[in-house]
Scaffold this motif. Structure first.
Motif, PDB file in Angstrom:
ATOM      1  N   PRO A 116      -1.596  -1.609   3.217  1.00 53.33           N
ATOM      2  CA  PRO A 116      -0.181  -1.864   3.266  1.00 53.33           C
ATOM      3  C   PRO A 116       0.326  -0.655   4.393  1.00 53.33           C
ATOM      4  O   PRO A 116       1.764  -1.182   5.042  1.00 53.33           O
ATOM      5  CB  PRO A 116       0.324  -1.602   1.919  1.00 53.33           C
ATOM      6  N   THR A 148       7.494   3.874   5.057  1.00 57.65           N
ATOM      7  CA  THR A 148       6.030   4.115   4.922  1.00 57.65           C
ATOM      8  C   THR A 148       5.586   5.344   4.751  1.00 57.65           C
ATOM      9  O   THR A 148       4.481   5.772   4.404  1.00 57.65           O
ATOM     10  CB  THR A 148       5.565   3.489   6.066  1.00 57.65           C
ATOM     11  N   TYR A 303       6.510  -3.934  -3.885  1.00 57.69           N
ATOM     12  CA  TYR A 303       6.912  -4.865  -2.977  1.00 57.69           C
ATOM     13  C   TYR A 303       8.285  -4.740  -2.800  1.00 57.69           C
ATOM     14  O   TYR A 303       8.920  -4.752  -1.508  1.00 57.69           O
ATOM     15  CB  TYR A 303       6.680  -6.205  -3.664  1.00 57.69           C
ATOM     16  N   THR A 359      -0.177  -6.599   0.675  1.00 57.02           N
ATOM     17  CA  THR A 359       0.388  -5.407  -0.097  1.00 57.02           C
ATOM     18  C   THR A 359      -0.645  -5.029  -1.229  1.00 57.02           C
ATOM     19  O   THR A 359      -0.965  -3.845  -1.315  1.00 57.02           O
ATOM     20  CB  THR A 359       1.843  -5.735  -1.026  1.00 57.02           C
TER      21      THR A 359
END
Length: 371
Positions: A116, A148, A303, A359
Motif C-alpha cells: 500500500p 504515506t 482505508y 490495500t
C-alpha cells in the motif's frame, strides 16, 4: 465504549479486515471475556477507538485551511494533533506485541504495509501533480508524500519490534532516540525518518501495554476526570496559539528547522509526550467498549486514512474553502461534518471490497509456502 473490554466474534467477511492500525491475530485474545469457541476475534473497544481517531484525523485535515485568522480553529487543530496520531500509534504498538518476524508476519507486513505504501505514494504523487499544478513533481519512494509517512514508519517500527522486546529499558531508550532526532536536522527526508524516530516512543509504549492498562483508563473516575482535563487542554491550546509553534506536535522537524534553540528539542519531546499521553488516556476513557453502529468501521480505518487524503487535497483545488461563510463558525462545523461523513463512507465494507486489491492484497504468488 463500556466498562469491560468485550470481544465480539468477526463475521466471515470482517475476519479478513485486519487493519494495520491494530488487529487481533489468530490465537491472540485481548480481553478476558473473549468467546472461547471463536478462532479469531476483534475487540469492539479498539475498533471503536480507531474509528473515532480516524474521524479526528479527517477533521484535522478539514480544519487545516481554516486556521489562518482563527485562533479558535487553530486551538482545536492543535488539541486534536496532540493526541490523534499518538492514539493510533499506541494501538498499533499494542497489536504488534506478537510480531515475531516469522514468514507469515513478514508476508502480512509486506502486503498490508509495504505494497500500500508504494501504491499510494505513486497515486498521491500523480494526484498532487494535478491538484498543485506541479507536472514535474518526481515519484520518490524514499520521500513519503502526505499520509504515506505512517506506512513507512509502521514498517520500520514493526521490523524493530524484537529489539524493543529484548532491551531492558525500551521506553527510555526510545525517548532518548526521539530527543536526539530533534537535534539532528541532517537526518533528512528519507522514509521520513525524523518523524519515525520522534513518534517511536508511542509505538514502544504500545508494545509494553497490557489489557489491564486499558481497563484502568476506562474506570468511572477517569472518565469523569477526562472532561475537565480536555477542557483545560483546549483552554491551554487557545492560550498557546500565539505563543507556541504547534508544529512540535507534528514530530516531523528538528529544533533547528523549527527555528528553536537545540535544547528545546529534547525538552519539547518529553513535554509533548507527556501531554499526548494524558490526552490519549482521556480519549480512550470515553471510547465505548460495547458494539456500536460504527464498530464495524474500525476494521476499515486503513482505508479511511489512505483514501480521505484525496478529498482533503481536492477540496482546496476545487475551491471548497473559497466562500467567506466557510470560514465562519457554521462553515467550520459544516467542514467537520463533511469530513466525518466522507471518512465514514471510506471505512465502510463496500469501499474496502473495491480497494482491498491494493490495500490488503493477498499476493500468494510472491511468497514461498511454509509448512
Amino acid at each position: 465504549m463500556s466498562d469491560t473490554l468485550r470481544s465480539v466474534p468477526l463475521a466471515a467477511e470482517e475476519q479478513r479486515e485486519q487493519s494495520q492500525f491494530g488487529h487481533v491475530r489468530q490465537g491472540e485474545t485481548v480481553a478476558p471475556t473473549a468467546a472461547p469457541n471463536s478462532v479469531q476475534q476483534r475487540d469492539a473497544f479498539f475498533d471503536n477507538a480507531k474509528y473515532l481517531a480516524i474521524v479526528m484525523v479527517a477533521a484535522g485535515h478539514a480544519w487545516e485551511p481554516l486556521r489562518e485568522g482563527s485562533r479558535a480553529v487553530t486551538a482545536l487543530y492543535t488539541l486534536v494533533y496532540a493526541f490523534h496520531m499518538p492514539a493510533f500509534i499506541v494501538i498499533a504498538g499494542y497489536f504488534s506485541r506478537t510480531f515475531d518476524a516469522g514468514p507469515g508476519r513478514i508476508k502480512r507486513l509486506v502486503t498490508g504495509v509495504a505494497v500500500p505504501y508504494v501504491v499510494f505514494e505513486v497515486a498521491y504523487t500523480f494526484y498532487t501533480r494535478w491538484t498543485d499544478q506541479e507536472p514535474d513533481r518526481p515519484i520518490s519512494l524514499l520521500d513519503p508524500l502526505y499520509l504515506t509517512w505512517f506506512l513507512a514508519a509502521l514498517f520500520i517500527w514493526r521490523l524493530t519490534t524484537s529489539v524493543w522486546k529484548s532491551v531492558r529499558w525500551p521506553l527510555p531508550l526510545a525517548l532518548a532516540l526521539a530527543m536526539l532526532a530533534t537535534l539532528s536536522p541532517s537526518i533528512g527526508n528519507d522514509l521520513d525518518l525524523q518523524r519515525t524516530l520522534q513518534f517511536l516512543p508511542y509505538f514502544v509504549l504500545g508494545l509494553l501495554l497490557r489489557p489491564e492498562h486499558f481497563r484502568l483508563v476506562r474506570r468511572r473516575e477517569v472518565r469523569l476526570l477526562a472532561l475537565p482535563v480536555f477542557a483545560c487542554a483546549l483552554a491551554m491550546a487557545y492560550w498557546a496559539v500565539p505563543r507556541m509553534n504547534y508544529a512540535w506536535f507534528f514530530h516531523s522537524d528538528s529544533a533547528e528547522e523549527l527555528a528553536a534553540p537545540d535544547w528545546h528539542g529534547p525538552v519539547m519531546t518529553l513535554t509533548t509526550f507527556g501531554c499526548s499521553l494524558v490526552l490519549v488516556a482521556c480519549f480512550l476513557a470515553w471510547v465505548p467498549g460495547r458494539r456500536t453502529w460504527f464498530t464495524v468501521l474500525g476494521a476499515g480505518t486503513l482505508y479511511g486514512y489512505l483514501l480521505h487524503g484525496f478529498f482533503a487535497q481536492g477540496a482546496k483545488f476545487w475551491g471548497w474553502y473559497n466562500p467567506a461563510w466557510v470560514h465562519q463558525p457554521i462553515g467550520v462545523l459544516t467542514a467537520t461534518l463533511v469530513a466525518a461523513a466522507i471518512v465514514t463512507v471510506l471505512c465502510a465494507l463496500p469501499v474496502r471490497r473495491v480497494f482491498r486489491c491494493v490495500t490488503e492484497p493477498r499476493m500468494e504468488w510472491a511468497f514461498r509456502r511454509f509448512r
